[in-house]
Write a protein that holds these residues in place. Structure first.
Motif, PDB file in Angstrom:
ATOM      1  N   ALA A   2      52.158  51.295  31.732  1.00 38.01           N
ATOM      2  CA  ALA A   2      51.597  50.293  30.816  1.00 38.01           C
ATOM      3  C   ALA A   2      50.743  49.326  31.605  1.00 38.01           C
ATOM      4  O   ALA A   2      51.153  48.858  32.677  1.00 38.01           O
ATOM      5  CB  ALA A   2      52.695  49.544  30.084  1.00 38.01           C
ATOM      6  N   GLN A   3      49.565  49.066  31.088  1.00 37.95           N
ATOM      7  CA  GLN A   3      48.655  48.095  31.700  1.00 37.95           C
ATOM      8  C   GLN A   3      48.620  46.862  30.822  1.00 37.95           C
ATOM      9  O   GLN A   3      48.395  46.953  29.611  1.00 37.95           O
ATOM     10  CB  GLN A   3      47.262  48.693  31.824  1.00 37.95           C
ATOM     11  CG  GLN A   3      46.261  47.798  32.519  1.00 37.95           C
ATOM     12  CD  GLN A   3      46.440  47.782  34.025  1.00 37.95           C
ATOM     13  OE1 GLN A   3      46.436  48.825  34.666  1.00 37.95           O
ATOM     14  NE2 GLN A   3      46.644  46.601  34.589  1.00 37.95           N
ATOM     15  N   LEU A   4      48.829  45.705  31.399  1.00 37.62           N
ATOM     16  CA  LEU A   4      48.776  44.457  30.639  1.00 37.62           C
ATOM     17  C   LEU A   4      47.330  43.955  30.572  1.00 37.62           C
ATOM     18  O   LEU A   4      46.520  44.243  31.448  1.00 37.62           O
ATOM     19  CB  LEU A   4      49.665  43.399  31.298  1.00 37.62           C
ATOM     20  CG  LEU A   4      51.151  43.366  30.912  1.00 37.62           C
ATOM     21  CD1 LEU A   4      51.312  42.960  29.464  1.00 37.62           C
ATOM     22  CD2 LEU A   4      51.817  44.687  31.195  1.00 37.62           C
ATOM     23  N   PRO A   5      46.994  43.213  29.511  1.00 39.76           N
ATOM     24  CA  PRO A   5      45.651  42.624  29.442  1.00 39.76           C
ATOM     25  C   PRO A   5      45.400  41.725  30.650  1.00 39.76           C
ATOM     26  O   PRO A   5      46.326  41.076  31.164  1.00 39.76           O
ATOM     27  CB  PRO A   5      45.698  41.798  28.151  1.00 39.76           C
ATOM     28  CG  PRO A   5      46.792  42.407  27.338  1.00 39.76           C
ATOM     29  CD  PRO A   5      47.798  42.896  28.323  1.00 39.76           C
ATOM     30  N   ARG A   6      44.153  41.726  31.116  1.00 41.05           N
ATOM     31  CA  ARG A   6      43.830  40.898  32.279  1.00 41.05           C
ATOM     32  C   ARG A   6      44.156  39.433  31.986  1.00 41.05           C
ATOM     33  O   ARG A   6      43.870  38.913  30.920  1.00 41.05           O
ATOM     34  CB  ARG A   6      42.356  41.053  32.646  1.00 41.05           C
ATOM     35  CG  ARG A   6      41.979  40.294  33.931  1.00 41.05           C
ATOM     36  CD  ARG A   6      40.631  40.719  34.445  1.00 41.05           C
ATOM     37  NE  ARG A   6      40.635  42.114  34.907  1.00 41.05           N
ATOM     38  CZ  ARG A   6      41.055  42.506  36.110  1.00 41.05           C
ATOM     39  NH1 ARG A   6      41.524  41.602  36.975  1.00 41.05           N
ATOM     40  NH2 ARG A   6      41.018  43.770  36.444  1.00 41.05           N
TER      41      ARG A   6
END
Length: 638
Positions: A298-302
């Motif tokens: 999972a990539q979190l929003p910058r």
């Protein structure tokens, strides 16, 4: 046709400003004027001029499958008898997903999680006092007695809720992380990782050499995030084994580790970039082994980084970030699908734990400016966009510390249903086994009946058990920001909050909200106020419109009330044409009663011309009665 010998008092074409056009008497004594056109009233026993109030409710057909408030006449009603949808709505208005029926605006110190009632939560007590700025770590455990380990600064303690034991854990530095395999504790400082059983002394088992150390017991093994690397610590030591994964960014910091059905997850960040990686378990052998290399799950929003996370029931994952709390789900591939921020908190969420069907998350300075916990009901989705990542869940504020400060840890107290949490600068707090909060309240959403029009709020009902424990109080909140106390029902009294008259606000307002406050029993600290529902009754508060029905004389030749003759052959048709142009526009016009001097802003709802077949008293052979129905849209304008 003879020529028109008197001036038409209104233009026949073009869009004049009919809303403000007016007529001034000059010679002929006309009775009324509409949009600047003067007329004589033709009222007698057969043609009656009337004034009446306009209907304020439209006729409608109820096509709902089930009867409800929409099927009742007279009052505008709004009621609620279930609160399991939790907090977070602004308006208590019907919607397609029916959230308004089970949700409310806000609550403090009360539990909505039993369907059909709201009760007081249990209070907390401070157990371990620590006024430093060190992060506080908690892990629940039990040796037949419910306990939790508490680590803050260089001290490790075990607390039963009635007695605290200081533990010689083996290290001397500030404890950076704490975990347990069920019977043993593992404490990490910037030097190493130490293990001990129960309240017993601990000893060094692994060297770390880093202040950025996070340890968790997951999938039957000790996992550690040390610097930018992730280690599986199973046998050997004290030297660290080869890392399972090292992030390409040497500044990467691992913040938490959790387990899923087929993988282990590790969260971390560098700068403004946060992510969660998964390490897959190979189950082909007799003993599951952990694959090398982390896979992005999972990539979190910058700009959003993960502070903490926990998985629960193999499917849910609670993700605490610097912006708040997200709830996601783990799919069959072990990837994480997370939804939008469920709870926003500018202080971030740095602790989350699971118990029963709930997530308990840090609520730093979020409960009337003080710290405590949020509770999220994983069994109550309140919004579903058709995919799991779009689901949102019911939530509300929960246990309170009633002090400010970062909530850095939360855990289940042993094998009980009680929670313990820690606040930096204060210490740890433990939920009572039975003692309720002294008071708590619930605020409904704004009741506006799906319209911006003003309403007159007249009566409120709050349903309670037949025999009240503690107290139940009702207040109203209005758009001006005022809170007005209405009534209190106390233990032992016969007062019922049933159709209680609302004396405030006296004037019509767009919306009103109710605030119900529950109080603890003065004779039994485990009992308190309870409600099972509420209802609000209102009436439309707009200024009632009036209907004027006017029989107007419309002949070629007419005589005013002073006996003066006006008109000429052919005048009737020209006046009708001019009037019909005004009516066709549908615009607001001025209606003047030239006899009284009063004037109204009106719309022409309807008109009808009835032609006479015989001459009138003035000898006019063409004409009749023009029936006009006017509806006011504003008070007197002049």
């Amino acid at each position: 046709m003879a020529g028109i010998v008197s001036r038409l008092p209104f233009p026949l074409s073009g869009r004049a400003d009919s809303a403000v056009a007016s007529y001034a008497l000059n010679g002929v004594q006309y009775d009324i004027a509409i949009a600047g056109m003067p007329w004589l009233i033709k009222a007698d026993d057969q043609a009656v001029m009337t004034r009446a109030g306009a209907p304020v409710r439209k006729e409608q057909v109820d096509q709902q499958q089930e009867p409800g408030e929409q099927s009742l006449a007279s009052w505008w009603l709004r009621s609620q008898s279930s609160f399991i949808g939790g907090a977070g709505i602004l308006y208590q208005d019907p919607a397609n997903d029916n959230q308004y029926a089970i949700r409310y605006a806000d609550s403090v110190g009360v539990s909505p999680w039993t369907n059909g009632k709201v009760t007081l939560l249990r209070e907390t007590s401070q157990r371990i006092i620590d006024g430093t700025t060190d992060k506080h770590h908690l892990v629940g455990w039990s040796d037949g007695t419910d306990r939790y380990w508490s680590a803050v600064g260089t001290a490790l303690k075990s607390d039963t809720g009635s007695a605290t034991t200081t533990i010689t854990w083996g290290g001397a530095g500030t404890i950076r992380s704490l975990t347990s395999d069920g019977t043993n504790y593992y404490a990490a400082d910037s030097t190493g990782i130490y293990r001990g059983a129960g309240n017993g002394a601990g000893s060094l088992i692994w060297n770390t050499g880093s202040a950025n150390t996070t340890i968790r017991w997951v999938k039957g093994r000790l996992m550690a995030g040390i610097g930018p690397s992730v280690y599986e610590l199973t046998t050997g030591g004290p030297a660290l084994p080869v890392a399972k994964f090292t992030h390409l960014n040497s500044a990467w910091i691992w913040t938490d580790i959790a387990e899923g059905t087929n993988a282990i997850y590790a969260s971390g960040y560098a700068g403004s970039q946060g992510a969660i990686y998964k390490f897959v378990l190979d189950t082909s052998g007799s003993v599951p082994t952990l694959s090398s290399g982390g896979i992005l799950a999972a990539q979190l929003p910058r700009g959003e980084i993960v502070h903490c996370m926990t998985t629960y029931l193999g499917s849910f994952i609670g993700i605490g970030t610097n912006r708040g709390l997200r709830v996601g789900e783990i799919n069959d591939n072990g990837d994480i699908q997370y939804g939008p921020l469920l709870i926003e908190n500018s202080n971030g969420v740095k602790a989350v734990a699971g118990y029963d069907r709930f997530f308990f998350a840090a609520a730093t300075n979020a409960i009337e400016g003080k710290s405590g916990l949020y509770r999220v009901d994983l069994g109550q989705p309140i919004q579903d966009n058709g995919v799991s990542a779009g689901q949102r869940y019911a939530y509300a504020t929960d246990l309170q510390a009633k002090v400010t400060g970062e909530v850095s840890a939360v855990t289940v107290f042993g094998n009980s249903d009680r929670m313990a949490f820690a606040v930096v600068g204060s210490g740890s707090y433990l939920e009572s086994a039975s003692t309720l909060e002294a008071s708590g309240y619930l605020t409904t959403g704004r009741v506006r009946y799906n319209t911006l029009e003003p309403k007159l709020y007249k009566f409120a009902t709050v349903r309670t058990p037949v025999s009240i424990s503690g107290s139940v109080s009702l207040s109203v909140l209005d758009p001006g920001g005022a809170e007005t106390s209405i009534i209190t029902a106390s233990e032992g009294s016969s007062v019922l909050i049933e159709d209680v008259a609302l004396s405030t606000p006296a004037l019509p307002v767009e919306w009103l909200a109710l605030k119900v406050t529950l109080g603890r029993s003065p004779s039994d600290t485990s009992a308190g106020g309870e409600i099972t529902g509420w209802q609000l009754k209102a009436l439309p508060g707009t200024v009632r419109q009036r209907i004027f029905t006017l029989p107007l004389s419309c002949f070629d030749k007419e005589k005013d009330r002073s006996g003066q003759m006006v008109g000429a052959e052919g005048r009737t048709l020209a006046r009708l044409e001019a009037f019909e142009q005004i009516a066709a526009r549908g615009d607001a016009v001025a209606y003047q009663d030239l006899r009284s001097g009063l004037s109204y802003l009106v719309v022409i709802d309807n008109y009808r011309f009835e032609q006479r077949t015989s001459p009138n008293n003035n000898g006019s052979r063409w004409g009749g009665t023009l029936w006009v129905e006017l509806r006011t849209i504003a008070d007197v304008v002049t």
